[in-house]
Scaffold this motif. Structure first.
Motif, PDB file in Angstrom:
ATOM      1  N   TRP A 129      32.059  60.802  64.646  1.00 47.95           N
ATOM      2  CA  TRP A 129      32.098  60.819  66.108  1.00 47.95           C
ATOM      3  C   TRP A 129      33.295  60.027  66.625  1.00 47.95           C
ATOM      4  O   TRP A 129      34.006  60.486  67.533  1.00 47.95           O
ATOM      5  CB  TRP A 129      30.799  60.260  66.674  1.00 47.95           C
ATOM      6  N   LYS A 148      29.246  65.706  75.368  1.00 51.87           N
ATOM      7  CA  LYS A 148      28.660  65.470  74.048  1.00 51.87           C
ATOM      8  C   LYS A 148      28.208  64.015  73.927  1.00 51.87           C
ATOM      9  O   LYS A 148      27.118  63.732  73.399  1.00 51.87           O
ATOM     10  CB  LYS A 148      29.680  65.799  72.959  1.00 51.87           C
ATOM     11  N   ASP A 152      24.443  62.462  73.240  1.00 56.52           N
ATOM     12  CA  ASP A 152      24.236  61.561  72.102  1.00 56.52           C
ATOM     13  C   ASP A 152      23.764  60.170  72.522  1.00 56.52           C
ATOM     14  O   ASP A 152      23.595  59.288  71.682  1.00 56.52           O
ATOM     15  CB  ASP A 152      25.540  61.429  71.300  1.00 56.52           C
ATOM     16  N   SER A 312      30.364  53.901  72.670  1.00 52.24           N
ATOM     17  CA  SER A 312      29.663  54.519  71.536  1.00 52.24           C
ATOM     18  C   SER A 312      29.141  53.460  70.581  1.00 52.24           C
ATOM     19  O   SER A 312      27.989  53.521  70.125  1.00 52.24           O
ATOM     20  CB  SER A 312      30.602  55.479  70.792  1.00 52.24           C
ATOM     21  N   LEU A 442      20.475  59.199  66.401  1.00 51.16           N
ATOM     22  CA  LEU A 442      21.294  60.232  67.037  1.00 51.16           C
ATOM     23  C   LEU A 442      20.448  61.448  67.395  1.00 51.16           C
ATOM     24  O   LEU A 442      20.501  61.950  68.524  1.00 51.16           O
ATOM     25  CB  LEU A 442      22.432  60.628  66.103  1.00 51.16           C
ATOM     26  N   GLN A 446      19.514  63.112  71.116  1.00 54.02           N
ATOM     27  CA  GLN A 446      19.760  64.526  71.412  1.00 54.02           C
ATOM     28  C   GLN A 446      18.464  65.245  71.779  1.00 54.02           C
ATOM     29  O   GLN A 446      18.434  66.071  72.702  1.00 54.02           O
ATOM     30  CB  GLN A 446      20.431  65.188  70.216  1.00 54.02           C
TER      31      GLN A 446
END
Length: 676
Positions: A129, A148, A152, A312, A442, A446
């Motif tokens: 990622w 995205k 996530d 992230s 993760l 999602q």
């Protein structure tokens, strides 16, 4: 869902009794209350304190003097005692589940508890990622990448949510609001006080550390650029007071109009990457969204990529090696909240399970720890407090007769959810592997995101809960016209079937009243009996209510926890109304429960004295300074001391405790705020 909760983030305090002791009393079948002889721990009182000078100290002073804040907590109080108990119970459930390889919650917990595997994997799980972010060559692909990231679980400049349309509560709609800050609030960037300046310095150093930890060069200059970028975002953000106004944040628009009003960001590509093409949407803070879009257009791509990289790693810090988790905690846990020590691994694992598979864990939790007798007793209490609210509405002098009729209709429309959902979430589509913590986290993000987006075009999930049964909390949902009380809060000191009714009404009764009254507070009152944002009061009703609630704002504005730092009465108004009304309604319900008989005197204390002490007991909380300072900026709930002091508005409290006019809490009758 727009919900307003009783304030789990506010209560962090401990009892003089251990959690194990409290659990033993609850499970033994003894008829004795868990605390004291009638449900209140008199040993925690400071009898040298005068109720009229400091009611919190009078009720809780000895408890506070002898109770340290645990090293892994920013604050500590009654909620924490139950929170710790809930964790211990959940741990037993998950330890047992680990013995069955096919058990999903056991496998997820095993993956978290295998810290050795996490350390051995290093940054490999997140590297693909991070590489996607690093490989982005132009802004054309930025919107797709941010979408995205959103799926996530990585925060971006905009927050996306699917919830009820406030003006058409039978349908779901896309909602977009401001985001993009790494610090808790815009004030952290804009407030020029020495305290805030020191936090900014520490945050800038934290950003540099995170950039270094993921192997990036030029950490200092990149941290400076990130700090400058976020500061510009903060200048665009609406304040919390502005953002809590449900009329101001209801701005319906179309995708075409959004792109015309907020050029600089490709919202069409963003939504397409999410898999939706919204016909219309609600934009909460239009000027902030437009400003952020323009800022993105004018910010170098490298800075935007760095923001994604840092966000992230922050989002997944608990699922990566300790060098990441410890750095993340060092800033967000220690510097911002003053907490010296990170939670033990098993405790963090419980929190992960509550987020990833909360209702799957909740199913097992309520089967073991929530008897039907408690649910039935709570249902009766709720109905008693609702009835008391109806009687108070009938007696109001400031509300018009037409509004009273509608208020009664709204009260009759209430749904009370107690303990756990009637319908559980289905997690069969979530793949869990016992040896893949990062992958589990993760996939859980999602899965949750897809579940949320999947609501568009479907009937409202009226069975759905916004909390797990293990939460020590409660909330009101305006659009569903409901009040919700998870299983774990329905325990001593909030609710004890063996305690004196006065204490129960002062504790859980006031919580029930608090949540009921949210539907009639300065924002909830704007929703009618169908859950629609639809002003049903006359202009005279609104003006009368604002005059009364304005006095409450002024009262709380005067509270000064630190020199020059005050409670924000406008920001905390909804919760302060909830406390004021909750106590009033619960006290009426208690008196009604007595019939025509006088309340017994117990340990020399009258029924009303025990009622107000029951209220004060649930607010036994100690804060670390940093945590309290943060709450004053970000929390819609006032600090515990001042929530306890709400009693100063009640004539019955004056009759019960005889405060002197010269004492600090004393208010002349004309200055006592009465709304409901």
């Amino acid at each position: 869902m727009r919900s307003s909760n009783f304030g789990v983030a506010m209560f962090l305090a401990a009892f003089s009794f251990s959690a194990a002791h409290a659990d033993q009393g609850a499970q033994s079948g003894s008829n004795a209350p868990a605390y004291g002889t009638y449900g209140f721990d008199e040993g925690g009182m400071d009898r040298d304190a005068r109720p009229g000078e400091d009611f919190s100290r009078y009720a809780n002073g000895n408890w506070e003097a002898r109770t340290p804040i645990p090293e892994d907590k920013a604050s500590f109080g009654m909620i924490n005692v139950l929170e710790d108990l809930s964790r211990e119970r959940t741990r037993e459930i998950l330890d047992a589940a680990r013995k069955d390889p096919s058990n999903k919650i056991g496998a997820a917990y095993s993956s978290y508890m295998d810290g050795g595997a996490v350390e051995a994997a290093g940054l490999k799980p997140i590297t693909p990622w991070l590489r996607q972010i690093r490989d982005l060559r132009n802004k054309a692909g930025l919107a797709t990448l941010m979408a995205k990231a959103n799926r996530d679980g990585v925060a971006g400049p905009f927050r996306l949510y699917i919830g009820q349309d406030d003006k058409n509560p039978d349908i779901y709609i896309l909602k977009l609001s401001q985001g993009g800050l790494g610090l808790p609030d815009r004030d952290y960037y804009l407030d020029q006080s020495d305290k805030m300046a020191a936090i900014r310095t520490a945050y800038r150093a934290h950003l540099a550390h995170m950039v270094t930890l993921i192997g990036e060069p030029d950490a200092d200059s990149r941290a400076d650029a990130l700090m400058a970028f976020e500061t510009e975002i903060a200048k665009l953000h609406w304040s919390r007071v502005q953002s809590r106004d449900v009329d101001k944040v209801y701005n319906k628009t179309t995708l075409a109009k959004l792109m015309a009003d907020a050029p600089g960001f490709d919202f069409a590509a963003y939504f397409a990457a999410i898999g939706i093409k919204p016909a219309d949407m609600i934009v909460a803070q239009p000027s902030a969204i437009a400003g952020e879009a323009a800022l993105i257009a004018n910010t170098p791509l490298r800075v935007l990529k760095d923001a994604l990289l840092v966000r992230s790693v922050h989002a997944y810090a608990d699922f990566l090696p300790d060098r990441i988790g410890e750095e993340d905690f060092a800033f967000y846990g220690t510097i911002l909240a003053g907490t010296p020590m990170r939670l033990e691994r098993w405790k963090r694992g419980i929190d992960f399970l509550k987020g990833a598979l909360g209702e799957e864990v909740g199913k097992a939790y309520v089967a073991q720890y929530f008897p039907q007798e408690t649910k039935a007793a709570m249902d009766e209490l709720v109905q008693n407090v609702i009835a008391a609210m109806g009687r108070r509405i009938d007696r109001l002098t400031w509300m018009s007769d037409a509004a009273k009729i509608r208020a009664r209709r709204k009260l009759a429309a209430f749904t009370a959810k107690i303990g756990y959902p009637d319908r559980w979430r289905d997690y069969s589509g979530l793949r869990i592997k016992a040896n893949d913590l990062f992958g589990n986290a993760l996939r859980a993000s999602q899965f949750a995101f897809d579940y949320l987006v999947g609501k568009l075009g479907k009937p409202i999930y009226r069975w759905e809960w916004g909390m797990t049964p293990m939460e020590i909390n409660a909330y009101a949902n305006f659009g569903k016209v409901e009040i919700v009380f998870p299983a774990a809060i329905l325990q001593p000191p909030f609710f004890d079937p063996h305690a004196d009714p006065a204490v129960n009404y002062g504790a859980i009764g006031a919580v029930i009243g608090h949540e009921i009254s949210h539907h009639f507070d300065d924002q909830g009152s704007k929703y009618d009996e169908t859950g629609k944002l639809n002003q049903w009061w006359s202009e005279a009703d609104v003006a009368a209510f604002k005059a009364l609630s304005g006095r409450l704002v002024e009262q709380f504005d005067r509270y000064e926890p630190f020199s020059g730092v005050h409670v924000k009465g406008a920001m905390t108004l909804g919760e302060n109304i909830g406390d004021l009304a909750g106590l009033a309604v619960a006290l009426d319900a208690y008196h009604a429960s007595l019939g025509d008989k006088p309340a017994p005197v117990i340990n020399g204390k009258t029924g009303d004295q025990r009622f107000f002490l029951g209220w004060a007991q649930v607010w036994r909380i100690k804060y670390r300074e940093a945590a309290l300072r943060q709450r004053l900026v970000t929390d819609s709930h006032s600090p515990a001391e001042y929530r306890t002091s709400t009693v100063r508005n009640f004539d019955e409290w004056y009759a019960a405790f005889n405060p002197e006019p010269s004492e600090k809490l004393y208010l002349p009758p004309k200055d006592r705020v009465k709304i409901w």
